[in-house]
Scaffold this motif. Sequence first.
Motif, PDB file in Angstrom:
ATOM      1  N   VAL A 176     -24.969 -61.395 -10.769  1.00  0.00           N
ATOM      2  CA  VAL A 176     -23.654 -60.848 -11.137  1.00  0.00           C
ATOM      3  C   VAL A 176     -22.704 -60.952  -9.941  1.00  0.00           C
ATOM      4  O   VAL A 176     -21.547 -61.358 -10.079  1.00  0.00           O
ATOM      5  CB  VAL A 176     -23.798 -59.375 -11.614  1.00  0.00           C
ATOM      6  CG1 VAL A 176     -22.432 -58.762 -11.886  1.00  0.00           C
ATOM      7  CG2 VAL A 176     -24.695 -59.301 -12.847  1.00  0.00           C
ATOM      8  N   GLU A 177     -23.221 -60.629  -8.743  1.00  0.00           N
ATOM      9  CA  GLU A 177     -22.365 -60.717  -7.536  1.00  0.00           C
ATOM     10  C   GLU A 177     -21.864 -62.148  -7.354  1.00  0.00           C
ATOM     11  O   GLU A 177     -20.699 -62.366  -7.028  1.00  0.00           O
ATOM     12  CB  GLU A 177     -23.156 -60.279  -6.296  1.00  0.00           C
ATOM     13  CG  GLU A 177     -23.411 -58.775  -6.246  1.00  0.00           C
ATOM     14  CD  GLU A 177     -24.564 -58.376  -5.311  1.00  0.00           C
ATOM     15  OE1 GLU A 177     -24.939 -57.195  -5.363  1.00  0.00           O
ATOM     16  OE2 GLU A 177     -25.101 -59.235  -4.559  1.00  0.00           O
ATOM     17  N   LYS A 178     -22.737 -63.122  -7.574  1.00  0.00           N
ATOM     18  CA  LYS A 178     -22.341 -64.531  -7.395  1.00  0.00           C
ATOM     19  C   LYS A 178     -21.292 -64.915  -8.421  1.00  0.00           C
ATOM     20  O   LYS A 178     -20.317 -65.586  -8.105  1.00  0.00           O
ATOM     21  CB  LYS A 178     -23.563 -65.468  -7.505  1.00  0.00           C
ATOM     22  CG  LYS A 178     -24.559 -65.290  -6.381  1.00  0.00           C
ATOM     23  CD  LYS A 178     -23.953 -65.685  -5.050  1.00  0.00           C
ATOM     24  CE  LYS A 178     -24.745 -65.087  -3.900  1.00  0.00           C
ATOM     25  NZ  LYS A 178     -24.009 -65.003  -2.634  1.00  0.00           N
ATOM     26  N   GLN A 179     -21.501 -64.491  -9.667  1.00  0.00           N
ATOM     27  CA  GLN A 179     -20.497 -64.768 -10.706  1.00  0.00           C
ATOM     28  C   GLN A 179     -19.141 -64.196 -10.271  1.00  0.00           C
ATOM     29  O   GLN A 179     -18.104 -64.857 -10.394  1.00  0.00           O
ATOM     30  CB  GLN A 179     -20.937 -64.117 -12.024  1.00  0.00           C
ATOM     31  CG  GLN A 179     -19.832 -64.038 -13.077  1.00  0.00           C
ATOM     32  CD  GLN A 179     -20.220 -63.164 -14.255  1.00  0.00           C
ATOM     33  OE1 GLN A 179     -20.777 -63.650 -15.222  1.00  0.00           O
ATOM     34  NE2 GLN A 179     -19.921 -61.870 -14.189  1.00  0.00           N
ATOM     35  N   ASP A 180     -19.177 -62.972  -9.725  1.00  0.00           N
ATOM     36  CA  ASP A 180     -17.933 -62.301  -9.384  1.00  0.00           C
ATOM     37  C   ASP A 180     -17.280 -62.883  -8.130  1.00  0.00           C
ATOM     38  O   ASP A 180     -16.117 -62.610  -7.847  1.00  0.00           O
ATOM     39  CB  ASP A 180     -18.160 -60.782  -9.270  1.00  0.00           C
ATOM     40  CG  ASP A 180     -18.561 -60.192 -10.631  1.00  0.00           C
ATOM     41  OD1 ASP A 180     -18.388 -60.885 -11.653  1.00  0.00           O
ATOM     42  OD2 ASP A 180     -19.055 -59.046 -10.665  1.00  0.00           O
ATOM     43  N   ALA A 202     -25.886 -57.022 -20.174  1.00  0.00           N
ATOM     44  CA  ALA A 202     -25.747 -55.592 -19.872  1.00  0.00           C
ATOM     45  C   ALA A 202     -25.572 -55.363 -18.368  1.00  0.00           C
ATOM     46  O   ALA A 202     -24.884 -54.446 -17.944  1.00  0.00           O
ATOM     47  CB  ALA A 202     -26.965 -54.840 -20.390  1.00  0.00           C
ATOM     48  N   ALA A 203     -26.184 -56.230 -17.551  1.00  0.00           N
ATOM     49  CA  ALA A 203     -26.079 -56.059 -16.087  1.00  0.00           C
ATOM     50  C   ALA A 203     -24.739 -56.576 -15.560  1.00  0.00           C
ATOM     51  O   ALA A 203     -24.400 -56.332 -14.408  1.00  0.00           O
ATOM     52  CB  ALA A 203     -27.225 -56.793 -15.402  1.00  0.00           C
ATOM     53  N   GLY A 204     -23.987 -57.291 -16.385  1.00  0.00           N
ATOM     54  CA  GLY A 204     -22.656 -57.722 -15.945  1.00  0.00           C
ATOM     55  C   GLY A 204     -22.396 -59.216 -16.022  1.00  0.00           C
ATOM     56  O   GLY A 204     -21.336 -59.684 -15.596  1.00  0.00           O
ATOM     57  N   ILE A 205     -23.340 -59.990 -16.543  1.00  0.00           N
ATOM     58  CA  ILE A 205     -23.061 -61.420 -16.720  1.00  0.00           C
ATOM     59  C   ILE A 205     -22.135 -61.582 -17.924  1.00  0.00           C
ATOM     60  O   ILE A 205     -22.426 -61.086 -19.016  1.00  0.00           O
ATOM     61  CB  ILE A 205     -24.375 -62.229 -16.913  1.00  0.00           C
ATOM     62  CG1 ILE A 205     -25.218 -62.212 -15.638  1.00  0.00           C
ATOM     63  CG2 ILE A 205     -24.065 -63.671 -17.332  1.00  0.00           C
ATOM     64  CD1 ILE A 205     -24.572 -62.819 -14.394  1.00  0.00           C
ATOM     65  N   ASP A 206     -21.016 -62.250 -17.688  1.00  0.00           N
ATOM     66  CA  ASP A 206     -20.037 -62.477 -18.745  1.00  0.00           C
ATOM     67  C   ASP A 206     -20.256 -63.898 -19.271  1.00  0.00           C
ATOM     68  O   ASP A 206     -20.020 -64.869 -18.548  1.00  0.00           O
ATOM     69  CB  ASP A 206     -18.631 -62.309 -18.125  1.00  0.00           C
ATOM     70  CG  ASP A 206     -17.526 -62.718 -19.077  1.00  0.00           C
ATOM     71  OD1 ASP A 206     -17.840 -63.110 -20.226  1.00  0.00           O
ATOM     72  OD2 ASP A 206     -16.354 -62.640 -18.663  1.00  0.00           O
ATOM     73  N   PRO A 207     -20.718 -64.040 -20.516  1.00  0.00           N
ATOM     74  CA  PRO A 207     -21.032 -65.386 -21.023  1.00  0.00           C
ATOM     75  C   PRO A 207     -19.819 -66.306 -21.118  1.00  0.00           C
ATOM     76  O   PRO A 207     -19.980 -67.514 -21.312  1.00  0.00           O
ATOM     77  CB  PRO A 207     -21.620 -65.131 -22.413  1.00  0.00           C
ATOM     78  CG  PRO A 207     -21.805 -63.672 -22.537  1.00  0.00           C
ATOM     79  CD  PRO A 207     -20.985 -62.985 -21.500  1.00  0.00           C
ATOM     80  N   ALA A 208     -18.627 -65.744 -20.943  1.00  0.00           N
ATOM     81  CA  ALA A 208     -17.444 -66.614 -20.931  1.00  0.00           C
ATOM     82  C   ALA A 208     -17.263 -67.223 -19.536  1.00  0.00           C
ATOM     83  O   ALA A 208     -16.771 -68.338 -19.389  1.00  0.00           O
ATOM     84  CB  ALA A 208     -16.205 -65.819 -21.323  1.00  0.00           C
ATOM     85  N   ARG A 209     -17.672 -66.484 -18.511  1.00  0.00           N
ATOM     86  CA  ARG A 209     -17.498 -66.986 -17.131  1.00  0.00           C
ATOM     87  C   ARG A 209     -18.737 -67.716 -16.644  1.00  0.00           C
ATOM     88  O   ARG A 209     -18.637 -68.753 -15.980  1.00  0.00           O
ATOM     89  CB  ARG A 209     -17.170 -65.821 -16.188  1.00  0.00           C
ATOM     90  CG  ARG A 209     -15.716 -65.384 -16.287  1.00  0.00           C
ATOM     91  CD  ARG A 209     -15.371 -64.445 -15.156  1.00  0.00           C
ATOM     92  NE  ARG A 209     -15.970 -63.138 -15.335  1.00  0.00           N
ATOM     93  CZ  ARG A 209     -16.246 -62.295 -14.345  1.00  0.00           C
ATOM     94  NH1 ARG A 209     -15.995 -62.645 -13.098  1.00  0.00           N
ATOM     95  NH2 ARG A 209     -16.774 -61.122 -14.591  1.00  0.00           N
ATOM     96  N   SER A 210     -19.913 -67.157 -16.906  1.00  0.00           N
ATOM     97  CA  SER A 210     -21.158 -67.838 -16.535  1.00  0.00           C
ATOM     98  C   SER A 210     -21.682 -68.578 -17.755  1.00  0.00           C
ATOM     99  O   SER A 210     -21.370 -68.212 -18.891  1.00  0.00           O
ATOM    100  CB  SER A 210     -22.217 -66.819 -16.117  1.00  0.00           C
ATOM    101  OG  SER A 210     -21.877 -66.213 -14.904  1.00  0.00           O
TER     102      SER A 210
END
Length: 348
Positions: free
Chosen positions: A39-43, A80-88
């Motif tokens: 999640v941190e990497k995505q963000d 649920a942990a914060g991965i957004d399937p639109a961004r990742s």
Amino acid sequence: MSEPVQTPQTKFTPRIFSGIQPSGGLTLGNYLGALKRFVEKQDEGIETIYCMVDLHAITVWQDPEKLRQQTREGAAAFIAAGIDPARSILFNQSQVSAHAELGWIFNCVARMGWMGRMTQWKDKAGKNAEAASLGLFAYPSLMAADILAYQATMVPVGEDQKQHLELTRDIAIKFNNDFKVDFFPVVDPIIEGAATRVMSLRDGTKKMSKSDPSDQSRINLTDDSDMIAAKIRKAKTDPEPLPETVDGLKDRPEAKNLVNIYAALSGQSVDQVVAEYAGAQFGSFKPKLAELAVAKLSPITTEMNRLMQDPAEIDRILGQGADRAEAIARPIVDKVYDIVGMIRSRGR
Ligand code: AQP
């Protein structure tokens, strides 16, 4: 092993790939060592590709219905942990055939001796290696394919995967050397944070693992608050109070594990946690840790449960992710066939 070629890494777009096996329900180890950092990497705004590696899961026996359930549950945990399937990009491995195709090519690049040296192979095959699946032996080759099918440059993982990533680098280097190309990046593992190796709650020398026979050894992302608190209360410790300095945790694997978990969950350094709880007994530290774990994990569990009410929606997300993954991997794997010398004449 062949001499490494020095590849100029600048030609590859920064891209992150990582995966988790749906070989059971996800644990606190998977959360702290992998998911939280995904999640941190995505963000951070880097291109991120995350995968439920179901082909890896079947290297040991999986009940088909449970495998489907665990794959959806794993995907729900990511979201649920914060991965957004639109961004990742979030998908399951078997929906993108490029993984298996490149895995085969890498089976022909990697050497038996390299695989035989992998500690995970030795641990999982145990004394009865003859009876282990061929897939389990070749596991790191498929893992290299997962990463390199996207020419990914960075791979966030827990400490246990370090050796497999070194092998991914060896495979990339050997492929580049054998075919005199500069085609695959030599990936960088990202192993960061206070909890790169979360240990079993029953044995501080063993990794917390979703396939450990003892449910008491791990915190599952599906555990409710009472269960989390009970498991932490019963976690193995020693009779000493918490030390004054980090050095004092040496040779105290269970104490060290609980302090590391606290640090990773609270976002503090291990030094800060030790300073705060210096001299405390586990009788007072464990309830604090349980409180923190429940506060951090229960919103994820609640959201996972909500998402799991609609399995069709999870399948839709995985399918869309697979389409996006395929669009990146297909041309890369087609180019690999070309480099290796395969005729690709269909549709011409
Ligand atoms: N205990 C752990 N501490 C820190 N990181 C961990 N990871 C796994 N366990 C810990 C990291 O989670 C990611 C996904 O791992 P995996 O599911 O692909 O396989 P694994 O490493 O073999 O995990 P398990 O839970 O032990 O699965 P089983 O029991 O099926 O073998 C990886 O980044 C891993 O480092």
